[in-house]
Each structure stands twice: as structure tokens, then as C-alpha cells.
Design a protein around this motif. Structure first.
Motif, PDB file in Angstrom:
ATOM      1  N   ASN A   1       3.415   1.197  10.462  1.00  0.00           N
ATOM      2  CA  ASN A   1       4.766   1.230   9.916  1.00  0.00           C
ATOM      3  C   ASN A   1       4.751   1.402   8.398  1.00  0.00           C
ATOM      4  N   ALA A   2       5.935   1.396   7.789  1.00  0.00           N
ATOM      5  CA  ALA A   2       6.043   1.619   6.349  1.00  0.00           C
ATOM      6  C   ALA A   2       5.292   0.551   5.556  1.00  0.00           C
ATOM      7  N   ASP A   3       5.353  -0.694   6.015  1.00  0.00           N
ATOM      8  CA  ASP A   3       4.634  -1.774   5.329  1.00  0.00           C
ATOM      9  C   ASP A   3       3.132  -1.524   5.345  1.00  0.00           C
ATOM     10  N   ASP A   4       2.600  -1.092   6.505  1.00  0.00           N
ATOM     11  CA  ASP A   4       1.168  -0.817   6.621  1.00  0.00           C
ATOM     12  C   ASP A   4       0.737   0.284   5.662  1.00  0.00           C
ATOM     13  N   ILE A   5       1.536   1.351   5.596  1.00  0.00           N
ATOM     14  CA  ILE A   5       1.177   2.481   4.735  1.00  0.00           C
ATOM     15  C   ILE A   5       1.245   2.084   3.265  1.00  0.00           C
ATOM     16  N   ALA A   6       2.267   1.321   2.882  1.00  0.00           N
ATOM     17  CA  ALA A   6       2.369   0.861   1.494  1.00  0.00           C
ATOM     18  C   ALA A   6       1.186  -0.040   1.140  1.00  0.00           C
ATOM     19  N   GLU A   7       0.775  -0.903   2.082  1.00  0.00           N
ATOM     20  CA  GLU A   7      -0.398  -1.755   1.842  1.00  0.00           C
ATOM     21  C   GLU A   7      -1.657  -0.906   1.651  1.00  0.00           C
ATOM     22  N   THR A   8      -1.808   0.134   2.458  1.00  0.00           N
ATOM     23  CA  THR A   8      -2.980   1.003   2.351  1.00  0.00           C
ATOM     24  C   THR A   8      -3.010   1.721   1.011  1.00  0.00           C
ATOM     25  N   ILE A   9      -1.847   2.163   0.541  1.00  0.00           N
ATOM     26  CA  ILE A   9      -1.776   2.810  -0.775  1.00  0.00           C
ATOM     27  C   ILE A   9      -2.233   1.845  -1.858  1.00  0.00           C
ATOM     28  N   LEU A  10      -1.732   0.603  -1.811  1.00  0.00           N
ATOM     29  CA  LEU A  10      -2.123  -0.391  -2.808  1.00  0.00           C
ATOM     30  C   LEU A  10      -3.621  -0.684  -2.735  1.00  0.00           C
ATOM     31  N   MET A  11      -4.162  -0.802  -1.527  1.00  0.00           N
ATOM     32  CA  MET A  11      -5.587  -1.072  -1.372  1.00  0.00           C
ATOM     33  C   MET A  11      -6.435   0.048  -1.974  1.00  0.00           C
ATOM     34  N   ASN A  12      -6.035   1.298  -1.724  1.00  0.00           N
ATOM     35  CA  ASN A  12      -6.797   2.417  -2.261  1.00  0.00           C
ATOM     36  C   ASN A  12      -6.688   2.509  -3.783  1.00  0.00           C
ATOM     37  N   ILE A  13      -5.540   2.086  -4.323  1.00  0.00           N
ATOM     38  CA  ILE A  13      -5.393   2.039  -5.785  1.00  0.00           C
ATOM     39  C   ILE A  13      -6.289   0.952  -6.354  1.00  0.00           C
ATOM     40  N   PHE A  14      -6.286  -0.221  -5.716  1.00  0.00           N
ATOM     41  CA  PHE A  14      -7.110  -1.329  -6.200  1.00  0.00           C
ATOM     42  C   PHE A  14      -8.594  -0.974  -6.164  1.00  0.00           C
ATOM     43  N   ARG A  15      -9.009  -0.224  -5.127  1.00  0.00           N
ATOM     44  CA  ARG A  15     -10.414   0.132  -4.976  1.00  0.00           C
ATOM     45  C   ARG A  15     -10.795   1.409  -5.715  1.00  0.00           C
ATOM     46  N   GLY A  16      -9.785   2.138  -6.197  1.00  0.00           N
ATOM     47  CA  GLY A  16     -10.065   3.398  -6.873  1.00  0.00           C
ATOM     48  C   GLY A  16     -10.562   4.474  -5.919  1.00  0.00           C
ATOM     49  N   ASP A  17     -10.126   4.414  -4.658  1.00  0.00           N
ATOM     50  CA  ASP A  17     -10.574   5.371  -3.644  1.00  0.00           C
ATOM     51  C   ASP A  17      -9.656   6.591  -3.673  1.00  0.00           C
ATOM     52  N   VAL A  18     -10.024   7.582  -4.490  1.00  0.00           N
ATOM     53  CA  VAL A  18      -9.173   8.761  -4.687  1.00  0.00           C
ATOM     54  C   VAL A  18      -9.068   9.587  -3.420  1.00  0.00           C
ATOM     55  N   ALA A  19     -10.170   9.724  -2.691  1.00  0.00           N
ATOM     56  CA  ALA A  19     -10.173  10.561  -1.491  1.00  0.00           C
ATOM     57  C   ALA A  19      -9.170  10.060  -0.455  1.00  0.00           C
ATOM     58  N   ARG A  20      -9.188   8.752  -0.183  1.00  0.00           N
ATOM     59  CA  ARG A  20      -8.262   8.210   0.814  1.00  0.00           C
ATOM     60  C   ARG A  20      -6.841   8.090   0.264  1.00  0.00           C
ATOM     61  N   LEU A  21      -6.696   7.848  -1.013  1.00  0.00           N
ATOM     62  CA  LEU A  21      -5.369   7.737  -1.610  1.00  0.00           C
ATOM     63  C   LEU A  21      -4.599   9.043  -1.453  1.00  0.00           C
ATOM     64  N   GLY A  22      -5.314  10.149  -1.486  1.00  0.00           N
ATOM     65  CA  GLY A  22      -4.654  11.442  -1.380  1.00  0.00           C
ATOM     66  C   GLY A  22      -4.145  11.768   0.004  1.00  0.00           C
ATOM     67  N   ARG A  23      -4.672  11.107   1.034  1.00  0.00           N
ATOM     68  CA  ARG A  23      -4.268  11.445   2.393  1.00  0.00           C
ATOM     69  C   ARG A  23      -3.664  10.291   3.185  1.00  0.00           C
ATOM     70  N   CYS A  24      -3.661   9.076   2.636  1.00  0.00           N
ATOM     71  CA  CYS A  24      -3.191   7.932   3.424  1.00  0.00           C
ATOM     72  C   CYS A  24      -1.684   7.959   3.660  1.00  0.00           C
ATOM     73  N   THR A  25      -0.930   8.754   2.884  1.00  0.00           N
ATOM     74  CA  THR A  25       0.516   8.826   3.096  1.00  0.00           C
ATOM     75  C   THR A  25       0.911   9.954   4.041  1.00  0.00           C
ATOM     76  N   GLU A  26      -0.055  10.769   4.468  1.00  0.00           N
ATOM     77  CA  GLU A  26       0.250  11.859   5.384  1.00  0.00           C
ATOM     78  C   GLU A  26       0.708  11.302   6.724  1.00  0.00           C
ATOM     79  N   ILE A  27       1.743  11.890   7.289  1.00  0.00           N
ATOM     80  CA  ILE A  27       2.204  11.442   8.599  1.00  0.00           C
ATOM     81  C   ILE A  27       1.218  11.872   9.675  1.00  0.00           C
ATOM     82  N   PHE A  28       0.436  12.906   9.391  1.00  0.00           N
ATOM     83  CA  PHE A  28      -0.682  13.294  10.238  1.00  0.00           C
ATOM     84  C   PHE A  28      -1.960  12.800   9.586  1.00  0.00           C
ATOM     85  N   THR A  29      -2.800  12.111  10.335  1.00  0.00           N
ATOM     86  CA  THR A  29      -4.080  11.661   9.819  1.00  0.00           C
ATOM     87  C   THR A  29      -5.030  12.841   9.782  1.00  0.00           C
TER      88      THR A  29
END
Length: 390
Positions: free
Chosen positions: A168-196
Motif C-alpha cells: 500500500n501507499a504506507d509501504d511504498i513511502a516507507e521503502t522510499i525513506l529506507m532507500n534514502i537513509f541507506r543511500g541506495d540509488v538503484a532501488r530508490l529509482g524504481r521503488c515507486t514504480e507501480i510495476f516492479t
């Protein structure tokens, strides 16, 4: 004074939507909730007529509501999809064994075929055994990697074209924050895609991308859906929990923070000169990987050797190199038979006989009562502390 629904202006308002703040009646809430998900599906062309779609079912509120809504919308708007339930049994005593009973009941309630795959069958290790070996610090890393691949393996067995998950939206927002905290550019660029993309061999999508978790709980409560509400017993130490706490604090101040974070992630762009991982195929199991040995095979090798930390942290690069060399070198017959390996993707056979799975006697299953949404209307709760326990 009784407040009327702001949409129909006829019935009494019973729900205040967390996303918009609108005070609406129960029937209007059902309509807007289902219509918003339908619009998400149509706007993003999620389904194709004749497609076989597996619903990732855990027994929790998200997957249970997803199965109910997709079955309803598929019949109402004639998507022409063939729906299945696909569950992963991680082997967590006192949690997954009970939640899977909910999935088995959902199979009967929604009349959908069910396929269950387990870590023990796929990898030779249950999650309980992994936690005994690894401890509670990094166990969620193992579970996440194994579950992602287990879903794809189950999808191949079902012969489906598409997997939908209840993120859900909460899960995706949490994933964005986690990738920002970890500096994971690769996953940050695709974690908001509705298609994985880039992490799965089977097409995946998230119909609940813009749906708030609180509204999912409200829908499940008012529809009286059968779901399992207990959190995983190994999750309290998960890194995601810190991102969730931070996000809920933001939401208590600004309810639109969740959608705002998602839109910020969607606007994220990577410079063209940034080197990104290239897609390869694992030399051992044939799964998609950015390296010669995928993460699952690397972790499994560490478990089999009694060195579970080999696949985590600073040892990762050296371990992949060692495993790749071991794969390329000739192994003795004894080494080949004693080493636990996952089945190669090219050798997975389709399961053409999916028999119904009967649930156990409900009196023998620990089924906690559903979560009751609090502060549905804020008539007399303005001075009380916000509920941050979702």
C-alpha cells in the motif's frame, strides 16, 4: 447534530477518510475505495484480457482486501483475468502457520485456486531454522530475499503471467525513506514504480500504490473480511520499523505526507552518467541477478557452510567471487550431493492439478480478532493523542 455524508448528502457520515479528510457514509466509502483502485488499474493498464494473475496472499489485511477487491472488480468491470492465490510458507511457528489458515479460508470464501510454496521445500531451510543460525539482527534480510524468489517460483508452478501484491501507499513511502537513509540509488529509482522492474522474472504490480493503510483497515472492518492481524514475531527488530515510526510521526502532523513522499519518489531522476547495475542471470539457479551469483544462492551457501554472515555486509563481494569460482570449477560427486541448492528455474514444472486445501478446525487455530479502526470520526477526539499504532 448529525453530520451527513459530503458525497451523497443523504446518509449519516460514519468515516473520515485519512487521505482526503472527507466525512462520508459507509456505502460511499466502499464506492470511492473500489473506484480509486479501479482507476489505478485502468490508468496504468495493469491487466490484459485473458491474463492469469496470482495474488500474493499472506492472510493479512492487505492481501485479503486485495483478493476481495480484485475479485469484485474483475466481475464488475469484466477485466477478463483468471485469478489465483499464491502463498509463501516461511516456516514461522506461531505466526505463518496460523495466518495460512486464514488464506485457506479465503480460498473457500472467494472460490479461488490456492498454491502454497515453502522455504523448507525450496531452500531446505525454514525461517525458524534460519533465525536460530543467524539471530534476530539480519533475519529479515534472508526472509525478504528468499520470499521474493519464492513468489516467482510459485508463479512458474501456477503458469501465471502476472503477480499482484498488497503493498500500500504506507509501504511504498516507507521503502522510499529506507532507500534514502541507506543511500541506495538503484532501488530508490524504481521503488515507486507501480510495476516492479529489475527484481522479478514475472511481471509484478501494486494496485494499492495510492491506497492508505488506514483505509484498507477500515474497508476490511466494515466489510467484515476474514484476515489475520498479528505482526511477524521476528519483525520488531527490522530496519523498516524505524522508517514506519518516522512516517507515522509525519502523518500525524501532515496526513498528506505519505502521498507527498510517493510523488517525490516518482519525480526522482538519475543522471545518465551514473553507473547502474546490469541485469544478469545467476549461474546456479537461473534467477535474475545483478551479479554472477544471486543473493539467494549466496545466502543459502553461507547457511549451508555455517557462516550465515558471508552474504551480508562487507563480505558480500568476496563471497560472490568465491561462489562463482566454485561453480565454474569441477565439483566431486560427494560435494554435489551434499550441497543444498535450489532448483534451477528452467527445470520448474507447472502444477496442473491444484487441489483445494482444507483449513484446520478454527478452534485449533490462534486467530486474533481484527483490528478495530480508531478515530474514524474526530467529533470528540481532537484533544486526545493521535493513534500511531497502525
Amino acid at each position: 447534530m448529525v453530520k451527513l455524508c459530503v458525497l451523497c448528502n443523504e446518509n449519516r457520515a460514519m468515516i473520515k477518510r485519512p487521505k482526503t479528510g472527507q466525512q462520508i457514509c459507509q456505502q460511499c466509502f466502499f464506492y470511492v475505495f473500489e473506484t480509486e483502485i479501479h482507476n489505478t488499474i485502468i490508468d496504468n493498464n495493469l491487466f490484459k484480457r485473458g491474463e492469469r494473475v496470482a495474488i500474493g496472499a499472506s492472510g493479512g489485511k492487505d492481501s485479503t482486501v486485495l483478493a476481495h477487491v480484485l475479485k469484485t472488480l474483475n466481475e464488475r468491470y469484466d477485466y477478463g483475468c483468471e485469478l489465483f492465490l499464491l502463498s509463501v510458507d516461511e516456516g514461522i511457528t506461531g505466526y505463518r502457520d496460523d495466518s495460512l489458515e486464514t488464506v485457506k479460508r479465503n480460498q473457500q470464501q472467494y472460490e479461488l485456486p490456492l498454491k502454497i510454496v515453502s522455504y523448507a521445500d525450496l531452500y531446505g531451510w525454514s525461517m525458524d531454522e534460519i533465525v536460530q543460525e543467524v539471530g534476530r539482527k539480519n533475519n529479515c534480510t534472508f526472509c525478504g530475499v528468499f520470499r521474493r524468489q519464492a513468489l516467482d517460483r510459485g508463479a512458474v508452478m501456477l503458469g501465471v503471467d502476472h503477480i499482484v501484491t498488497g503493498h500500500n501507499a504506507d509501504d511504498i513511502a516507507e521503502t522510499i525513506l529506507m532507500n534514502i537513509f541507506r543511500g541506495d540509488v538503484a532501488r530508490l529509482g524504481r521503488c515507486t514504480e507501480i510495476f516492479t522492474q529489475g527484481e522479478s522474472m514475472i511481471r509484478r504490480s501494486k494496485p494499492f500504490k495510492y491506497t492508505y493503510e488506514k483505509e484498507i483497515v477500515m474497508y476490511a472492518y466494515f466489510k467484515k473480511l476474514d484476515y489475520f492481524s498479528t505482526e511477524c514475531i521476528y519483525s520488531p527488530n527490522a530496519y523498516r520499523g524505524h522508517a514506519r515510526t518516522f512516517l507515522k510521526d509525519l502523518e500525524s502532523i501532515r496526513p498528506s505526507a505519505i502521498i507527498d513522499i510517493i510523488h517525490s519518489g516518482e519525480a526522482f531522476e538519475i543522471k545518465s552518467d551514473i553507473k547502474m547495475p546490469t541485469q544478469k542471470t545467476c549461474e546456479r539457479c537461473g534467477y535474475m541477478s545483478s551479479n554472477t551469483i544471486c543473493k539467494a544462492c549466496m545466502m543459502l551457501e553461507g547457511l549451508n557452510k555455517g557462516l550465515p554472515q558471508l552474504g551480508i555486509g562487507r563480505e558480500t563481494t568476496r563471497t560472490r567471487r568465491q561462489l562463482s569460482d566454485a561453480t565454474n570449477n569441477e565439483e566431486t560427486e560427494q560435494q554435489r550431493t551434499t550441497r543444498k541448492t535450489v532448483q534451477h528455474f528452467s527445470k520448474i514444472e507447472r502444477d496442473t492439478t491444484i487441489a483445494p486445501i482444507k483449513p484446520r478446525d478454527p478452534s485449533l487455530v490462534n486467530t486474533p480478532p481484527p483490528r478495530v479502526p480508531t478515530h474514524i470520526l474526530d467529533d470528540s477526539t481532537k484533544s486526545e493523542k493521535k493513534d500511531l499504532s497502525w
